[in-house]
Design a protein around this motif. Structure first.
Motif, mmCIF file in Angstrom:
data_model
loop_
_atom_site.group_PDB
_atom_site.id
_atom_site.type_symbol
_atom_site.label_atom_id
_atom_site.label_comp_id
_atom_site.label_asym_id
_atom_site.label_seq_id
_atom_site.Cartn_x
_atom_site.Cartn_y
_atom_site.Cartn_z
ATOM 1 N N UNK A 61 -2.856 -7.253 11.460
ATOM 2 C CA UNK A 61 -3.757 -6.613 12.418
ATOM 3 C C UNK A 61 -5.058 -6.155 11.757
ATOM 4 N N UNK A 62 -5.021 -5.966 10.444
ATOM 5 C CA UNK A 62 -6.206 -5.493 9.726
ATOM 6 C C UNK A 62 -7.106 -6.626 9.236
ATOM 7 N N UNK A 63 -6.630 -7.869 9.308
ATOM 8 C CA UNK A 63 -7.341 -8.999 8.702
ATOM 9 C C UNK A 63 -8.765 -9.146 9.218
ATOM 10 N N UNK A 64 -8.982 -8.965 10.494
ATOM 11 C CA UNK A 64 -10.320 -9.095 11.053
ATOM 12 C C UNK A 64 -11.053 -7.759 11.110
ATOM 13 N N UNK A 65 -10.476 -6.762 10.461
ATOM 14 C CA UNK A 65 -11.088 -5.443 10.403
ATOM 15 C C UNK A 65 -11.946 -5.367 9.140
ATOM 16 N N UNK A 66 -13.119 -4.778 9.234
ATOM 17 C CA UNK A 66 -14.034 -4.732 8.101
ATOM 18 C C UNK A 66 -13.525 -3.886 6.947
ATOM 19 N N UNK A 67 -12.473 -3.105 7.160
ATOM 20 C CA UNK A 67 -11.958 -2.262 6.087
ATOM 21 C C UNK A 67 -11.094 -3.046 5.106
ATOM 22 N N UNK A 68 -10.692 -4.255 5.470
ATOM 23 C CA UNK A 68 -9.824 -5.050 4.606
ATOM 24 C C UNK A 68 -10.432 -6.429 4.358
ATOM 25 N N UNK A 69 -10.557 -6.773 3.087
ATOM 26 C CA UNK A 69 -10.949 -8.124 2.688
ATOM 27 C C UNK A 69 -9.750 -8.715 1.954
ATOM 28 N N UNK A 70 -9.283 -9.869 2.397
ATOM 29 C CA UNK A 70 -8.087 -10.465 1.788
ATOM 30 C C UNK A 70 -8.333 -11.930 1.449
ATOM 31 N N UNK A 88 -13.191 2.110 2.924
ATOM 32 C CA UNK A 88 -13.520 2.940 4.081
ATOM 33 C C UNK A 88 -14.959 2.639 4.469
ATOM 34 N N UNK A 89 -15.231 2.552 5.767
ATOM 35 C CA UNK A 89 -16.581 2.258 6.224
ATOM 36 C C UNK A 89 -17.436 3.510 6.353
ATOM 37 N N UNK A 90 -16.788 4.684 6.388
ATOM 38 C CA UNK A 90 -17.514 5.936 6.562
ATOM 39 C C UNK A 90 -16.943 6.977 5.601
ATOM 40 N N UNK A 91 -17.680 8.065 5.415
ATOM 41 C CA UNK A 91 -17.183 9.150 4.586
ATOM 42 C C UNK A 91 -17.632 9.060 3.139
ATOM 43 N N UNK A 94 -17.114 5.713 0.888
ATOM 44 C CA UNK A 94 -17.480 4.428 1.486
ATOM 45 C C UNK A 94 -18.043 3.437 0.465
ATOM 46 N N UNK A 95 -18.382 3.926 -0.734
ATOM 47 C CA UNK A 95 -18.887 3.043 -1.790
ATOM 48 C C UNK A 95 -17.769 2.549 -2.711
ATOM 49 N N UNK A 96 -16.523 2.951 -2.397
ATOM 50 C CA UNK A 96 -15.373 2.641 -3.255
ATOM 51 C C UNK A 96 -14.384 1.749 -2.508
ATOM 52 N N UNK A 97 -13.740 0.849 -3.255
ATOM 53 C CA UNK A 97 -12.695 0.011 -2.654
ATOM 54 C C UNK A 97 -11.526 -0.099 -3.625
ATOM 55 N N UNK A 98 -10.329 -0.236 -3.069
ATOM 56 C CA UNK A 98 -9.143 -0.426 -3.898
ATOM 57 C C UNK A 98 -8.808 -1.917 -3.955
#
Length: 199
Positions: A61-70, A88-91, A94-98
């Motif tokens: 469900x998250x695949x087409x969500x901008x919060x997840x790149x796979x 995270x897109x906000x907060x 927002x400059x960090x990704x896991x």
């Protein structure tokens, strides 16, 4: 580099080839088959029980969500590797990704894990992200060394912070890599070659 068009063929150390491309919703069952094919010891330290249908439904469900790149790596029509970038897109983060990377045991030590990590890092930079974080269980010495070779540094060790799939408490190692210098270099390159009105 657009996610939709992202695809890369690479030659592995054993001479075989693999293709790294974006994961799509249609890959759901193949991705689950990949995770279920992993030895139990390899799945022991994953954050979720990736063999469960409920996990697959939540993830897809998250695949087409901008919060997840796979991304997935394919060889011979099968998925043999998987990498994700969660952000995270906000907060204030927002400059960090896991980043997370998983490679089938038979495809390890062939350069595939490194290639997946580099590919996902390039995508992170193209998305304007400045810092990447990896969470690794203490026992995953090979994974820790691999991230360190890619430029990640240990920032913290959280004692008894996670429980593996057997319920045993483990220390969690937090590593990070500041990629903001890569983003700055890319901006400078674009600036150098972009035509300016009036010049």
């Amino acid at each position: 580099m657009t996610l939709e068009l992202f695809a890369k063929e690479l030659k592995l150390r054993d001479g075989e080839t693999a293709v790294i491309r974006r994961l799509t919703v249609a890959d759901g069952k193949a991705l689950q088959a990949f995770f279920r094919s992993l030895p139990a010891d390899d799945r022991l330290f994953l954050r979720d029980d990736v063999t469960q249908d409920a996990w697959l439904e939540r993830f897809i469900r998250q695949v087409d969500n901008e919060t997840l790149v796979a991304l997935v790596a394919e060889h011979g029509g099968d998925i043999v590797g998987h990498a994700t970038l969660q952000r995270a897109l906000h907060g204030w983060t927002r400059h960090v990704a896991e980043i997370r990377v998983v490679v089938a045991r038979e495809s390890q030590r062939k350069g595939l894990g490194t290639a997946l990590a580099k590919a996902i890092t390039k995508l992170a930079v193209s998305l304007g992200l400045e810092k990447m974080v990896a969470h690794v269980v203490e026992n995953q010495v090979g994974a820790i060394k691999a991230f360190e070779r890619l430029g990640f540094q240990k920032e913290a060790v959280l004692k008894n912070h996670v429980k593996d799939l057997r319920g045993m408490k483990r220390d969690l190692v937090v590593l990070s890599d500041d990629v903001s210098h890569l983003w700055s270099a890319m901006e400078a390159l674009v600036s150098d070659y972009s035509p300016t009105i009036g010049d």
